[in-house]
Design an enzyme around this catalytic site. Structure first.
Site, PDB file in Angstrom:
ATOM      1  N   SER A 178      22.746 -63.574  34.479  1.00 46.81           N
ATOM      2  CA  SER A 178      22.336 -62.336  33.826  1.00 46.81           C
ATOM      3  C   SER A 178      23.083 -62.178  32.500  1.00 46.81           C
ATOM      4  O   SER A 178      23.069 -63.090  31.665  1.00 46.81           O
ATOM      5  CB  SER A 178      22.603 -61.166  34.776  1.00 46.81           C
ATOM      6  OG  SER A 178      21.984 -59.987  34.345  1.00 46.81           O
TER       7      SER A 178
ATOM      8  N   ARG B 284      22.849 -46.296  38.129  1.00 45.09           N
ATOM      9  CA  ARG B 284      22.930 -47.379  39.099  1.00 45.09           C
ATOM     10  C   ARG B 284      21.656 -47.454  39.953  1.00 45.09           C
ATOM     11  O   ARG B 284      21.205 -48.542  40.319  1.00 45.09           O
ATOM     12  CB  ARG B 284      24.143 -47.172  39.998  1.00 45.09           C
ATOM     13  CG  ARG B 284      24.399 -48.290  40.992  1.00 45.09           C
ATOM     14  CD  ARG B 284      24.705 -49.603  40.316  1.00 45.09           C
ATOM     15  NE  ARG B 284      25.330 -50.558  41.219  1.00 45.09           N
ATOM     16  CZ  ARG B 284      25.691 -51.777  40.886  1.00 45.09           C
ATOM     17  NH1 ARG B 284      25.479 -52.214  39.657  1.00 45.09           N
ATOM     18  NH2 ARG B 284      26.261 -52.589  41.750  1.00 45.09           N
TER      19      ARG B 284
ATOM     20  N   ASP C 192      12.272 -62.653  40.051  1.00 45.10           N
ATOM     21  CA  ASP C 192      13.121 -61.873  39.141  1.00 45.10           C
ATOM     22  C   ASP C 192      12.230 -61.295  38.048  1.00 45.10           C
ATOM     23  O   ASP C 192      11.736 -62.028  37.190  1.00 45.10           O
ATOM     24  CB  ASP C 192      14.198 -62.787  38.548  1.00 45.10           C
ATOM     25  CG  ASP C 192      15.155 -62.055  37.611  1.00 45.10           C
ATOM     26  OD1 ASP C 192      14.928 -60.870  37.308  1.00 45.10           O
ATOM     27  OD2 ASP C 192      16.138 -62.692  37.186  1.00 45.10           O
TER      28      ASP C 192
ATOM     29  N   HIS D 286      16.140 -60.357  40.839  1.00 41.43           N
ATOM     30  CA  HIS D 286      17.253 -60.692  39.943  1.00 41.43           C
ATOM     31  C   HIS D 286      18.544 -60.939  40.725  1.00 41.43           C
ATOM     32  O   HIS D 286      19.351 -61.788  40.344  1.00 41.43           O
ATOM     33  CB  HIS D 286      17.438 -59.551  38.938  1.00 41.43           C
ATOM     34  CG  HIS D 286      18.430 -59.838  37.863  1.00 41.43           C
ATOM     35  ND1 HIS D 286      18.281 -60.883  36.973  1.00 41.43           N
ATOM     36  CD2 HIS D 286      19.585 -59.223  37.510  1.00 41.43           C
ATOM     37  CE1 HIS D 286      19.301 -60.896  36.127  1.00 41.43           C
ATOM     38  NE2 HIS D 286      20.105 -59.900  36.437  1.00 41.43           N
ATOM     39  N   ASP D 287      18.725 -60.197  41.792  1.00 38.53           N
ATOM     40  CA  ASP D 287      19.924 -60.347  42.622  1.00 38.53           C
ATOM     41  C   ASP D 287      20.102 -61.747  43.183  1.00 38.53           C
ATOM     42  O   ASP D 287      21.197 -62.088  43.648  1.00 38.53           O
ATOM     43  CB  ASP D 287      19.862 -59.371  43.814  1.00 38.53           C
ATOM     44  CG  ASP D 287      20.682 -58.114  43.554  1.00 38.53           C
ATOM     45  OD1 ASP D 287      21.311 -58.026  42.491  1.00 38.53           O
ATOM     46  OD2 ASP D 287      20.682 -57.225  44.426  1.00 38.53           O
TER      47      ASP D 287
END
Lengths: 377, 377
Positions: B154, B224, B319, B352-353
């Protein structure tokens, strides 16, 4: 200036209902009002009525302009009017502000007749099904036993779908556009962020901010900003804003630097200036709850077995909020039940917002579909 | 309990720098500190060092645990350790908290030596390039002239890429994972929502909230929550949470009803309890600004012509924050320059994680790539 194909100047009307309306939340409304507009003329056979259901931030003001504010053009004016796809020379078109709305129908920012004060957070939760029930009572009042069609985009599409399940005998055709049979976890997640932005705004005051002379503008602005991201496609944003910098280069500030920031802040501020935060909360919950298959163990085909209307389902290729596969679920469930359904997947780069725009292929599909609907002269 | 393949108990170290560091924003840091951790042993040839760059909420604590808090396992512990893909029996691995961070390096919540008070909003804007400059000085201090590799996911991937452009002679290999050569308008839009949530929180106090004994927890929580939506794929969210209702049915409340709401609120609250809002702001701006092609008229191939390292580029199919096409842009630009680059597009449903997880194919690719890197015994 009124455009040639406009329905022209229109005036909202108001209907009051005093027979209690039971709600899915367990509550009920004993005395409520709906604000609505109509365009075109109900024919003698009363078989040419088309109900337009609005989405999250829409209203009864679907087409035309208001005399006191000529710039206030209806949100689907490009669709509804003489010679337009939903032709008011043929159809009698009705727009209605849903219960819980903030444009004149009974809702959080309206007066609770029982107390003489604004409802605020005491306005009961309403669902898509409740809205449809209230709309059906308005149809009763207008002397419309059976709708030629019901149409809606996004959350409006859910109402159109729900009409065919709650009142199958009262709707001949249903157009479900850029919609879904239920929200995904991701959809709910975005709604939850929007709600938390409002609920945690110190100016929210538990939903009774009217009495404090403030509105939770910060929260509502954030909610709208998040929403706007999901209404536009990644490509549309890239094309419209890209990485354009207001000052041509980085200036290292939290003020607006990228044009997309300017756009989102402007949209957020504007929305917070006219929309009601409690209505936003209620409406996102109605979206989250909608799930006609829930009572059928998740079997959408079983849920749609009741529907007898002829359907048009439309999706847009770049809509990632309610992506085409969500529309196809509806199509497959209808086909499983041997229902008549037309499906168009429109290649349009504007994302979820496409349903409000006048892409020529999209409007051609709608025009042809409405053209095929038979009504008495 | 320390796992067999863990680097074990580690202790952060601290380096102070008193030679002024010029920043891209025009400011400079005269006196700053970096907190870092190392794992493994620097060999006699000093050619086995691997720098791990962290992403938005990461830190120098990449692997192992801390004696005072055994539950505090490093964020990439599944990757770094003896016998793991980034094998600490072979490599000397360095994690560093970036400038502007909130885990001990100089940043908004640290003391400004010039005033004796916390920096707060006075901490200067820092860019990816500034971080790399500071990391290079840390390498000087550690006696590392040339890195065997730099790796990051990232925002960390952007640093790895930037190393190859700013210090081409000092990095032999670079792994750029789940990253992009610049943010899209949509990426910036999500960052802007997060920033507005923080900046408009009444507890923000223009960034000097420390002096008021509060933190903008509401804003940071919202930031968040938005972030988490973009870290997970639609499918992963559907699989993990679906439409599961905490009470089995709608209870018509703004309390948690859907499990996804519970998850997001929990993640938001937890994060707001330990992360610094000013760091969040600075870091999202660093993300927004990063665009090595900007000075080359948008030509990424021209921008990457300076790079001489051997690359590994990895993306994940689900992602949507930094989708595979963003990684392919980097690959094509490197190939255009006849550079050595391996590219893996991993079919992993976690969004994405994924870059933080230990998908076996992903770790096999990383392991094989690191295995191929030659170092002295």
């Amino acid at each position: 200036m009124i455009q040639p194909q406009s329905v022209g100047i229109v005036a909202p009307q108001r209907a009051r209902f005093t027979v209690p309306l039971p709600l899915r939340s367990g509550g009920r409304l004993d005395d409520y009002e709906l604000v609505y507009e109509t365009y075109g003329r109900l024919n003698a056979a009363r078989d040419n009525a088309v109900l337009v259901c609005h989405a999250l931030s829409g209203s009864h003001h679907v087409a035309g302009t208001h005399a006191e504010d000529p710039a206030d053009i209806g949100w689907w004016d490009n669709l509804v009017g003489p010679g337009k796809p939903l032709d008011t020379r043929k159809f009698f078109v009705i727009g209605v502000n849903n219960l819980g709305g903030c444009y004149g129908s009974s809702g959080p920012n309206a007066i609770n007749p029982a107390t003489g004060k604004r409802w605020g957070a005491d306005f009961p939760f309403v669902t898509v099904e409740d809205w449809v029930d209230a709309q059906a009572r308005l149809m009763d009042l207008l002397g419309i036993e059976r709708l030629a069609a019901v149409i809606g985009g996004s959350l409006g599409g859910m109402q159109a779908l729900s009409w065919t399940l709650q009142y199958p005998d009262r709707v001949r055709h249903a157009a479900v556009i850029a919609s879904a049979p239920k929200l995904t976890a991701q959809n709910i997640a975005f709604n939850e962020v929007a709600r938390q932005a409002i609920l945690t705004d110190p100016d929210f005051h538990g939903g009774h901010y009217y009495e404090h002379g403030v509105v939770p503008a910060r929260g509502l602005k954030l909610a709208r900003m998040v929403g706007h991201i999901t209404y536009l496609s990644d490509d549309a944003m890239a094309e419209k804003f890209g990485r354009s910098l207001r000052h041509g280069k980085a200036v290292y500030s939290y003020d607006v630097e990228f044009e997309i920031e300017s756009y989102l802040r402007y949209q957020g501020d504007k929305f917070a200036g006219y929309f009601d935060a409690n209505t936003y909360l209620l409406t996102t919950k109605a979206l989250d709850y909608y799930d006609p298959a829930f009572e059928h163990g998740g079997n959408l085909a079983a849920a749609l077995a009741r529907a007898t209307a002829e359907f048009l389902v439309v999706s847009f290729t770049t809509d990632w909020r309610f992506a085409p596969p969500r529309s196809r679920e509806i199509v497959y469930a209808l086909l499983h039940n041997r229902r008549r359904v037309s499906y168009a997947e429109i290649d349009c780069d504007a994302g979820h917002d496409s349903f409000l725009l006048d892409d020529p292929r999209y409007h051609a599909v709608l025009g042809a579909w409405f053209d095929r609907i038979e009504v008495q002269p």
